[in-house]
Design a protein around this motif. Structure first.
Motif, mmCIF file in Angstrom:
data_model
loop_
_atom_site.group_PDB
_atom_site.id
_atom_site.type_symbol
_atom_site.label_atom_id
_atom_site.label_comp_id
_atom_site.label_asym_id
_atom_site.label_seq_id
_atom_site.Cartn_x
_atom_site.Cartn_y
_atom_site.Cartn_z
ATOM 1 N N SER A 176 0.851 -1.195 0.000
ATOM 2 C CA SER A 176 0.000 0.000 0.000
ATOM 3 C C SER A 176 0.888 1.246 0.000
ATOM 4 C CB SER A 176 -0.921 -0.004 1.221
ATOM 5 O OG SER A 176 -0.151 0.039 2.414
ATOM 6 N N TYR A 177 0.238 2.392 -0.061
ATOM 7 C CA TYR A 177 0.942 3.663 -0.212
ATOM 8 C C TYR A 177 1.995 3.891 0.864
ATOM 9 C CZ TYR A 177 1.623 8.731 -0.188
ATOM 10 O OH TYR A 177 2.174 9.976 -0.185
ATOM 11 N N ASP A 178 1.686 3.497 2.112
ATOM 12 C CA ASP A 178 2.594 3.806 3.218
ATOM 13 C C ASP A 178 3.467 2.614 3.620
ATOM 14 O OD1 ASP A 178 0.544 2.299 4.183
ATOM 15 O OD2 ASP A 178 0.219 3.483 6.008
ATOM 16 N N ASN A 390 13.416 17.145 -7.882
ATOM 17 C CA ASN A 390 12.607 18.333 -7.598
ATOM 18 C C ASN A 390 11.675 18.097 -6.410
ATOM 19 O OD1 ASN A 390 11.297 21.027 -8.591
ATOM 20 N ND2 ASN A 390 9.589 19.603 -8.437
ATOM 21 N N GLU A 391 11.014 16.948 -6.398
ATOM 22 C CA GLU A 391 10.077 16.659 -5.311
ATOM 23 C C GLU A 391 10.803 16.488 -3.978
ATOM 24 O OE1 GLU A 391 6.893 16.964 -5.704
ATOM 25 O OE2 GLU A 391 7.285 17.385 -7.822
ATOM 26 N N LEU A 392 11.981 15.875 -3.996
ATOM 27 C CA LEU A 392 12.723 15.697 -2.746
ATOM 28 C C LEU A 392 13.235 17.026 -2.204
ATOM 29 C CD1 LEU A 392 14.771 12.433 -3.431
ATOM 30 C CD2 LEU A 392 12.833 12.722 -1.869
ATOM 31 N N ARG A 393 13.661 17.919 -3.087
ATOM 32 C CA ARG A 393 14.098 19.247 -2.612
ATOM 33 C C ARG A 393 12.954 19.953 -1.896
ATOM 34 N NH1 ARG A 393 17.372 19.293 -7.337
ATOM 35 N NH2 ARG A 393 15.623 20.054 -8.593
ATOM 36 N N ASN A 394 11.764 19.842 -2.461
ATOM 37 C CA ASN A 394 10.603 20.453 -1.799
ATOM 38 C C ASN A 394 10.296 19.759 -0.478
ATOM 39 O OD1 ASN A 394 10.307 22.176 -3.987
ATOM 40 N ND2 ASN A 394 8.809 20.861 -5.017
ATOM 41 N N ALA A 395 10.432 18.428 -0.467
ATOM 42 C CA ALA A 395 10.102 17.665 0.742
ATOM 43 C C ALA A 395 11.049 17.972 1.882
ATOM 44 C CB ALA A 395 10.135 16.166 0.426
ATOM 45 N N TYR A 396 12.337 18.113 1.585
ATOM 46 C CA TYR A 396 13.325 18.305 2.638
ATOM 47 C C TYR A 396 13.276 19.705 3.244
ATOM 48 C CZ TYR A 396 15.384 13.890 1.061
ATOM 49 O OH TYR A 396 15.590 12.570 0.726
ATOM 50 N N VAL A 404 10.564 9.930 6.119
ATOM 51 C CA VAL A 404 10.015 8.780 5.388
ATOM 52 C C VAL A 404 8.729 9.171 4.673
ATOM 53 C CG1 VAL A 404 9.011 6.480 5.613
ATOM 54 C CG2 VAL A 404 11.076 7.072 6.898
ATOM 55 N N ALA A 405 7.850 9.873 5.377
ATOM 56 C CA ALA A 405 6.571 10.259 4.789
ATOM 57 C C ALA A 405 6.761 11.200 3.605
ATOM 58 C CB ALA A 405 5.685 10.918 5.848
ATOM 59 N N THR A 406 7.629 12.182 3.754
ATOM 60 C CA THR A 406 7.838 13.145 2.666
ATOM 61 C C THR A 406 8.520 12.487 1.471
ATOM 62 O OG1 THR A 406 9.915 13.864 3.718
ATOM 63 C CG2 THR A 406 7.936 15.146 4.190
ATOM 64 N N GLU A 407 9.421 11.550 1.726
ATOM 65 C CA GLU A 407 10.087 10.861 0.619
ATOM 66 C C GLU A 407 9.097 10.019 -0.176
ATOM 67 O OE1 GLU A 407 14.681 10.473 2.283
ATOM 68 O OE2 GLU A 407 13.270 8.812 2.564
ATOM 69 N N ARG A 408 8.172 9.372 0.499
ATOM 70 C CA ARG A 408 7.185 8.549 -0.208
ATOM 71 C C ARG A 408 6.233 9.406 -1.032
ATOM 72 N NH1 ARG A 408 6.192 3.944 4.464
ATOM 73 N NH2 ARG A 408 8.118 2.807 4.015
ATOM 74 N N VAL A 409 5.857 10.546 -0.514
ATOM 75 C CA VAL A 409 5.030 11.470 -1.293
ATOM 76 C C VAL A 409 5.806 11.940 -2.520
ATOM 77 C CG1 VAL A 409 3.935 13.739 -1.305
ATOM 78 C CG2 VAL A 409 3.655 12.233 0.673
ATOM 79 N N ALA A 410 7.086 12.229 -2.325
ATOM 80 C CA ALA A 410 7.928 12.695 -3.429
ATOM 81 C C ALA A 410 8.050 11.636 -4.511
ATOM 82 C CB ALA A 410 9.307 13.069 -2.894
#
Length: 491
Positions: A176-178, A390-396, A404-410
């Motif tokens: 699943s997603y998480d 790009n997504e990881l830069r925004n997440a960090y 972990v949560a932000t990396e999975r969203v990224a």
């Protein structure tokens, strides 16, 4: 973030190098990205192409690759060259030095009559010059023809030995997603968990199954196109040189097959043999291949009867008037070691699911007619790497969410954007390649000469004929990613 790459071929190795270059590091040093590449076959950087094929675990699947142009050679178009240039300019120079720069494609009839000629060069945009030794100030980018193993080795030497583990994958499970992705192995060893799994495991991808857990059996199996190829290399003698154009790849069409040839490498004395913008004098090696119809796919791809295949080759092309074709088939040292079937794969609904992403042949197998198998895999890698970076830069930069949560969203966001950008582009290339592929099938005498007439007429309008080729060659995947990201930021 734990990143697993399945497959240490061209796509897998490039994925590691690209992700390593582009992904930002987390703010906490202890939680830096960890990379592992799993590969079923021999991956020693000093191994030869033949050793990799004959390794104890290497079966017929090692030959099932749409980017493996017969004879162990492939072409990298200007669009793929630009991906490599942006990745590592020194790597590109090494690749070019191991191959041969091509600026023109000649189409001939089996009689040796030139029907059409197309330039394969594309201009470097004014804001995209690269200053690197003698490359400075050059205006054009060309294609490069190179042996598959030479390209692989250039990439392999840049990947640390400890990153690659020789292990055969039995299953990839996208939860699943998480939940993390689970990777299982055929030897029964303990499964591993990963935040991101990149399937670079080719046409018969195991990773692909993780995207469709509700489908049982062989998921979207590859399709044999009814064509096989053979090829190799011979000595480019002085009498052959006058018929083999400098910087030219030649395609010869007939009613009972297809033949191609090109200078394999640059002359050792060429001062700019590592420059993608220079056309060097050829060395004394000529690459060639022959593609022809075979209704049933051969079952034994490694242990072929070389003498029988050469006999069939000479019979098939004995009435062809092209002097280079005649010189190749009459070469006493001619040797055939492998047969390469042409495979494609049916279009699949998606290339990603919950932390699993497919690239290259695992996502889309293009026939060799496209000339884009390797280039499209390279574009896949760069596109996904840039979206994820790009997504990881925004997440960090978000101090409130867990890493972990932000990396999975990224990962999820980047994967969706990657698929949305790449699928339509690759589909268009595949459709055009399948149309061109019909020229390699057996034809009646009327169909053969009708083909010549059509090609000759088209040759009077080179800009019209080359338009689809140029659209692909000038495609800049980095600009397309920037366009998508620019739109998302403006909303």
């Amino acid at each position: 973030m734990k990143i697993v790459i399945i497959g240490a071929g061209i796509s897998g190795l490039t994925s590691y190098l690209s992700l390593k270059k582009h992904l930002p590091r987390p703010s906490a040093p202890a939680s830096d990205h960890v990379y592992t590449i799993y590969e079923a076959y021999d991956t020693d950087k000093d191994s030869t192409f033949e050793q990799r094929l004959s390794s104890s675990e290497a079966g017929e699947d090692s030959l099932h690759s749409s980017t493996l142009v017969v004879g162990g050679g492939l072409g990298i178009g200007p669009n793929g060259v630009n991906v490599l240039r942006r990745l590592d300019s020194k790597l590109l120079k090494e690749i070019v030095a191991g191959g041969y720069v091509v600026s023109k494609y000649n189409m001939k009839s089996k009689h040796g009559i030139l029907l059409m000629s197309m330039d394969s060069q594309v201009p470097i945009s004014e804001n995209d010059h690269y200053v690197n030794g003698h490359e400075s100030g050059k205006k054009m980018i060309n294609s490069v023809a190179i042996s598959r193993h030479s390209l692989w080795r250039c990439l392999r030497t840049r990947v640390p030995d400890g990153i690659i583990i020789k292990k055969r994958i039995s299953q990839v499970v996208a939860g699943s997603y998480d939940e993390p992705v689970i990777v299982r192995f055929e030897d029964g060893s303990k499964p591993v968990e990963a935040d991101l799994v990149i399937g670079a495991d080719g046409l018969r991808s195991i990773t692909k199954n993780a995207l469709f857990p509700d489908i049982k059996g062989d998921i979207y199996p590859p399709q044999y196109e009814g064509l096989v190829g053979i090829g190799g290399f011979i000595t480019l003698t002085p009498d052959l040189r006058q018929n083999v154009g400098k910087g030219t790849m030649t395609f010869v069409s007939g009613g009972n097959g297809f033949f191609g040839y090109f200078p394999a490498t640059s002359s050792p004395s060429s001062p700019h043999s590592d420059s993608i913008s220079h056309i060097s004098e050829p060395s004394d090696q000529l690459g060639w291949w022959s593609t022809y119809a075979m209704k049933k796919c051969p079952t034994d791809l490694r242990n072929v009867n070389s003498g029988e295949i050469i006999k069939e080759l000479r019979t098939r092309h004995k009435h062809w008037g092209d002097p280079v074709v005649q010189r190749i088939i009459s070469d006493e040292a001619l040797e055939i070691k492998h047969i390469y079937p042409t495979w494609t794969a049916p279009e699949i609904p998606t290339w990603q699911r919950n932390g699993v992403v497919l690239i290259g042949d695992a996502a889309h197998a293009l026939p060799s007619t496209s000339g884009q198998g390797s280039s499209q895999a390279l574009e896949d890698v760069e596109a996904f790497s840039l979206f994820l970076a790009n997504e990881l830069r925004n997440a960090y930069t978000n101090p409130l969410a867990s890493q972990v949560a932000t990396e999975r969203v990224a990962i999820t966001t980047a994967a969706k954007r990657y698929v949305e950008l790449r699928k339509p582009h690759v589909k268009k290339i595949l459709e055009h390649a399948k149309q061109m592929q019909d020229n390699k099938r057996d034809k009646s005498l009327f169909e053969e000469y009708l083909m010549y007439c059509v090609m000759w007429i088209m040759g009077w309008f080179p800009s019209v004929v080359s338009k689809p080729l140029m659209e692909v060659a000038t495609y800049n995947v980095k600009d397309e990613v920037d366009r998508v990201l620019g739109k998302s930021r403006s909303r």
